[in-house]
Design an enzyme around this catalytic site. Structure first.
Site, PDB file in Angstrom:
ATOM      1  N   SER A 265       0.822  -1.205   0.000  1.00  0.00           N
ATOM      2  CA  SER A 265       0.000   0.000   0.000  1.00  0.00           C
ATOM      3  C   SER A 265       0.857   1.256   0.000  1.00  0.00           C
ATOM      4  O   SER A 265       2.070   1.195   0.201  1.00  0.00           O
ATOM      5  CB  SER A 265      -0.890   0.015   1.250  1.00  0.00           C
ATOM      6  OG  SER A 265      -0.089   0.320   2.376  1.00  0.00           O
ATOM      7  N   LYS A 266       0.200   2.357  -0.224  1.00  0.00           N
ATOM      8  CA  LYS A 266       0.883   3.641  -0.222  1.00  0.00           C
ATOM      9  C   LYS A 266       1.544   3.875   1.129  1.00  0.00           C
ATOM     10  O   LYS A 266       2.634   4.415   1.218  1.00  0.00           O
ATOM     11  CB  LYS A 266      -0.135   4.739  -0.530  1.00  0.00           C
ATOM     12  CG  LYS A 266       0.453   6.121  -0.483  1.00  0.00           C
ATOM     13  CD  LYS A 266      -0.557   7.155  -0.897  1.00  0.00           C
ATOM     14  CE  LYS A 266      -0.014   8.556  -0.720  1.00  0.00           C
ATOM     15  NZ  LYS A 266       0.485   8.850   0.626  1.00  0.00           N
ATOM     16  N   ARG A 267       0.854   3.433   2.176  1.00  0.00           N
ATOM     17  CA  ARG A 267       1.399   3.639   3.515  1.00  0.00           C
ATOM     18  C   ARG A 267       2.739   2.919   3.726  1.00  0.00           C
ATOM     19  O   ARG A 267       3.612   3.421   4.395  1.00  0.00           O
ATOM     20  CB  ARG A 267       0.390   3.219   4.581  1.00  0.00           C
ATOM     21  CG  ARG A 267      -0.151   4.416   5.347  1.00  0.00           C
ATOM     22  CD  ARG A 267      -1.297   4.057   6.256  1.00  0.00           C
ATOM     23  NE  ARG A 267      -2.454   3.622   5.487  1.00  0.00           N
ATOM     24  CZ  ARG A 267      -3.121   2.496   5.704  1.00  0.00           C
ATOM     25  NH1 ARG A 267      -2.761   1.679   6.667  1.00  0.00           N
ATOM     26  NH2 ARG A 267      -4.171   2.187   4.959  1.00  0.00           N
ATOM     27  N   GLY A 269       4.930   2.497   1.475  1.00  0.00           N
ATOM     28  CA  GLY A 269       5.915   3.343   0.809  1.00  0.00           C
ATOM     29  C   GLY A 269       6.346   4.487   1.712  1.00  0.00           C
ATOM     30  O   GLY A 269       7.535   4.755   1.877  1.00  0.00           O
ATOM     31  N   ASP A 270       5.356   5.136   2.327  1.00  0.00           N
ATOM     32  CA  ASP A 270       5.672   6.265   3.210  1.00  0.00           C
ATOM     33  C   ASP A 270       6.513   5.791   4.387  1.00  0.00           C
ATOM     34  O   ASP A 270       7.467   6.437   4.797  1.00  0.00           O
ATOM     35  CB  ASP A 270       4.389   6.912   3.737  1.00  0.00           C
ATOM     36  CG  ASP A 270       3.576   7.540   2.609  1.00  0.00           C
ATOM     37  OD1 ASP A 270       4.174   7.818   1.549  1.00  0.00           O
ATOM     38  OD2 ASP A 270       2.361   7.729   2.786  1.00  0.00           O
TER      39      ASP A 270
END
Ligand code: GLU
Length: 508
Positions: A265-267, A269-270
């Site tokens: 998920s994008k999270r 990546g962050d």
């Protein structure tokens, strides 16, 4: 295969395109090219509530950056234009009405409030409400109401939807190219909405099937998250009488988190500091997310990495050009199980691509960075020579700036750890001797290494100690490429001068 291969990538413009979506596009593209078929980009924007401005342009720019070329699409046009569903609005109602006429669908007039109330009632009894065979004849539907009543309600402008009449207790037998044979009993499925009068738009299911049919799609290659919709899609083809031209389906495995559990998920990546989007994304609400392009990835490395997340060529080969991927790709080598994303592997691919990128190309990227970050103005030729000495050590073009730094700027400080390790009296003595030897050479070149080597051997000195001391004096650090290659680059006078400065500065 006797049918012309026609595949489509059908994203909804609801935000930045996740790398899982890029992989779906890539596999469709590789499959199309492998079979000499067509790759179509269709924008599925019938969900007006989830529409995000800028997403469509982002999708197209991403595909372009990846080198995925489109045969038919919203910009390219084609025999089945338009390719944006919102521009095809008028097409779909007739198909929904045909299904009502053939007894495969029905009108439903329930309001949102009525449905909410029903859901609540069920919840209170500890059950979940499903709009299905068990309730549809008792609710506000054309299955319960008389034909006249239905007509009257539509004419007076009541809000309605058309729902698919999911058969009761029937086994749907399906084949998926990747997952094999699947059987689902329809009693587990609800009556999905196909069309909504409120916005005069079809839902995803109807628009997707109608368009795949009209656009003569031969294979649907898409993410695993669409597998639960497959029985409905099979039944829709049947209800329309399109079974003989129904596409084949292939549902791709998920991209998993680096730890292997759950969808990437994008999270993630962050949290771990890697991009999950191909390009930098600035959302209309002010959020930003990093992109592979801006992080310094080569498009070739990026797609090479993605291609191998879920597909394996069956050989040890890891580096593939786009053409090699096209030649080798096949759906039967796509795995059923999820593919774990690895940031290290992504970087590894980039380093491999960087190594084989001509130094002059890299120098052209580095030249403006040198000026901006270090205030170094040099020629493309000099930058090329510098880059070729150290590109083996870089992962991203931006790394090159730091790596070539001491070829253009003499050190003013010396790495403390290296000083502690190598700047010992006997090494300093040897450095002075070596300086004298270098001063006798007409010039410094890569081959001067042999001269130095012979000298070290004849005196039974330690090559490692001396070379690291020399490197420390000339570069300020004790690692790096061959010091004589650098010496050749900076020239004999500068090399001797740097040694003198070091002897003076760190000397004591
Ligand atoms: N519009 C769907 C999506 O956003 C397409 C799914 C499909 O390929 O059928 O992924």
């Amino acid at each position: 295969m006797n049918r012309r291969v026609r595949v489509r990538f059908a994203p909804s413009p609801t935000g930045a395109l996740h790398i899982g979506g890029v992989r779906t596009a890539l596999y469709n593209y590789l499959f199309a090219r492998h079979h000499g078929g067509d790759f179509i980009l269709r924008i599925e924007d019938t969900d007006s509530q989830r529409f995000v401005p800028g997403a469509e342009a982002y999708i197209m720019e991403s595909l372009k950056w990846c080198g995925i070329t489109i045969d038919e699409g919203i910009q390219e046009g084609g025999p089945h234009a338009p390719y944006r569903q919102s521009e095809r609005k008028e097409i779909y109602l007739k198909y929904a009405q045909d299904l009502v006429a053939s007894g495969n669908a029905y009108y439903a007039f329930d309001t949102a409030e009525q449905l909410d109330a029903l859901r609540k009632q069920y919840e209170e009894r500890g059950e979940t409400f499903a709009y299905n065979y068990a309730v549809r004849t008792q609710l506000e539907t054309s299955l319960k109401l008389s034909a006249d009543e239905v007509k009257a309600r539509i004419e007076r402008g009541d809000v309605w939807v058309i729902r698919f009449k999911m058969p009761e207790n029937r086994n749907v037998e399906m084949d998926d190219i990747i997952r094999g044979h699947i059987t689902i009993n329809t009693s587990t499925l609800d009556d999905k909405v196909l069309y909504k009068s409120a916005d005069a738009l079809p839902t995803y299911h109807l628009a997707n099937i109608v368009d795949d049919h009209l656009m003569e799609i031969s294979h649907v290659i898409r993410g695993e998250e669409w597998l639960p919709s497959l029985p409905l899609h099979f039944l829709l083809y049947e209800a329309f009488g399109w079974k003989d031209t129904q596409p084949e389906f292939a549902h791709l495995p998920l991209l998993l988190k680096p730890q292997g559990q759950g969808k990437l998920s994008k999270r993630d990546g962050d949290k771990f500091g890697f991009p999950v989007f191909p390009l930098l994304w600035n959302s209309p609400t002010g959020e930003t997310a990093m992109g592979y392009r801006e992080e310094g990835y080569f498009p070739g490395a990026f797609i090479n990495m993605l291609a191998l997340l879920g597909w394996n060529p069956g050989t040890e080969q890891e580096i593939f050009s786009m053409q090699e991927l096209i030649d080798t790709f096949s759906l039967d080598k796509v795995s059923k199980s999820g593919a774990r994303f690895s940031h290290d592997k992504a970087k590894w691919f980039n380093a491999q691509y960087l190594k084989v990128t001509p130094s002059e190309e890299l120098a052209a990227i580095v030249l403006p960075m040198l000026k901006e970050q270090l205030g170094v103005e040099t020629t493309l030729e000099r930058a090329t020579a510098a880059v070729s000495l150290i590109k083996e050590r870089a992962t991203f073009p931006k790394d090159l700036v730091e790596l070539v730094r001491y070829m253009f700027i003499a050190p003013t400080e010396y790495d403390e750890k290296s000083v502690a390790k190598f700047w010992k009296p006997e090494n300093v003595e040897r450095l002075k001797e070596l300086r004298a030897l270098l001063a006798e050479q007409p010039e410094i070149k890569a081959e001067t290494e042999t001269v130095a080597h012979d000298w070290v051997v004849s005196h039974e000195y330690s090559m490692g100690q001396i070379m690291n001391t020399l490197r420390l004096a000339v570069l300020g650090v004790s690692q790096g490429p061959s010091i004589f290659g650098i010496g050749a680059f900076i020239g004999k006078d500068e090399m001797l001068r740097r040694i003198d400065v070091a002897l003076e500065k760190i000397g004591k």
